[in-house]
Design an enzyme around this catalytic site. Sequence first.
Site, short mmCIF file in Angstrom:
data_model
loop_
_atom_site.label_atom_id
_atom_site.label_comp_id
_atom_site.label_asym_id
_atom_site.label_seq_id
_atom_site.Cartn_x
_atom_site.Cartn_y
_atom_site.Cartn_z
N CYS A 251 64.47 41.08 23.19
CA CYS A 251 64.23 39.36 23.39
C CYS A 251 63.12 39.63 22.36
CB CYS A 251 64.80 39.17 24.72
SG CYS A 251 64.12 37.36 23.80
N CYS B 182 60.74 36.73 23.54
CA CYS B 182 59.93 36.99 24.77
C CYS B 182 58.91 38.24 23.50
CB CYS B 182 60.54 38.54 25.58
SG CYS B 182 61.98 37.23 26.89
N ASP C 267 59.44 27.84 12.45
CA ASP C 267 60.58 28.46 12.07
C ASP C 267 60.15 29.95 11.23
OD1 ASP C 267 63.72 28.20 13.91
OD2 ASP C 267 63.03 29.49 11.86
N ASN D 140 71.09 25.12 19.80
CA ASN D 140 72.16 25.35 19.61
C ASN D 140 72.83 26.65 20.64
OD1 ASN D 140 72.53 24.62 17.36
ND2 ASN D 140 71.31 26.17 16.30
N THR E 22 71.58 32.16 16.96
CA THR E 22 71.23 34.30 17.19
C THR E 22 70.32 34.90 18.05
OG1 THR E 22 69.61 32.58 14.92
CG2 THR E 22 71.84 33.07 14.36
N HIS F 275 67.36 33.61 23.33
CA HIS F 275 66.70 32.74 24.57
C HIS F 275 66.39 31.45 23.85
CE1 HIS F 275 61.80 33.83 26.29
NE2 HIS F 275 62.77 32.67 25.82
N HIS G 270 65.94 27.96 23.01
CA HIS G 270 64.84 27.06 22.59
C HIS G 270 65.47 25.70 21.98
CE1 HIS G 270 67.06 29.98 20.47
NE2 HIS G 270 66.79 29.22 19.13
P1 AMP Z 1 69.67 29.56 16.51
O1 AMP Z 1 69.90 29.94 15.86
O2 AMP Z 1 69.25 28.14 17.26
O3 AMP Z 1 69.40 30.44 17.51
O4 AMP Z 1 67.65 29.61 16.44
C1 AMP Z 1 67.00 30.77 15.77
C2 AMP Z 1 65.76 30.19 15.11
O5 AMP Z 1 64.84 31.08 15.42
C3 AMP Z 1 66.43 30.22 13.76
O6 AMP Z 1 66.08 29.30 13.24
C4 AMP Z 1 65.23 31.52 13.26
O7 AMP Z 1 64.87 31.31 11.49
C5 AMP Z 1 64.04 32.05 13.58
N1 AMP Z 1 63.69 32.58 14.18
C6 AMP Z 1 64.33 34.33 14.05
N2 AMP Z 1 63.32 34.65 14.16
C7 AMP Z 1 61.75 34.08 13.92
C8 AMP Z 1 60.19 34.96 14.77
N3 AMP Z 1 60.20 36.22 14.25
N4 AMP Z 1 58.87 33.19 13.82
C9 AMP Z 1 59.67 32.59 13.42
N5 AMP Z 1 61.20 32.07 14.43
C10 AMP Z 1 62.04 32.89 14.40
ZN ZN Z 2 64.04 36.92 26.36
#
Ligand code: AMP
Ligand code: ZN
Length: 112
Positions: A3, A6, A29, A85, A93, A96, A98
């Site tokens: 994850c 995580c 983000d 989401n 995506t 975990h 958020h």
């Molecule tokens: P969701 O599509 O709601 O699952 O949002 C996941 C978010 O995580 C997206 O806006 C990505 O840009 C963000 N994201 C993915 N990997 C990272 C990372 N390593 N650091 C910061 N944000 C991330």
């Molecule tokens: Zn996690």
Amino acid sequence: MSCIFCMIVDGAIPSKKAYEDDEILAFHDINPQAPVHILVIPKVHIPSVDGVTAENSAVVARIFEKIPQIAAAAGLANGYRVISNCGPDACQTVPHLHFHILGGRALTEQMA
Ligand code: AMP
Ligand code: ZN
């Protein structure tokens, strides 16, 4: 551990932190969709809103206690949007839990 959030909690992947305590981490983000785009997560792995239960919901309440402070510290005095989401139709995506905090400009009225 697979994850990505995580791994961010554990420090294995770097992040630009906005807030941290024993239970919660907030970080910017990597692909911001607004001038301010912060993710707030529980340190414990919960897959999504669908994974919130009577046993783990206290951390969700703590997240919502902290969101106004995180938003204020980011300069969002004129308002902001909080989004989570959940599942494929919502384009989740990262599996975990958020909460996106979005702001820093007037957001569109459209949410979907
Ligand atoms: P969701 O599509 O709601 O699952 O949002 C996941 C978010 O995580 C997206 O806006 C990505 O840009 C963000 N994201 C993915 N990997 C990272 C990372 N390593 N650091 C910061 N944000 C991330
Ligand atoms: Zn996690």
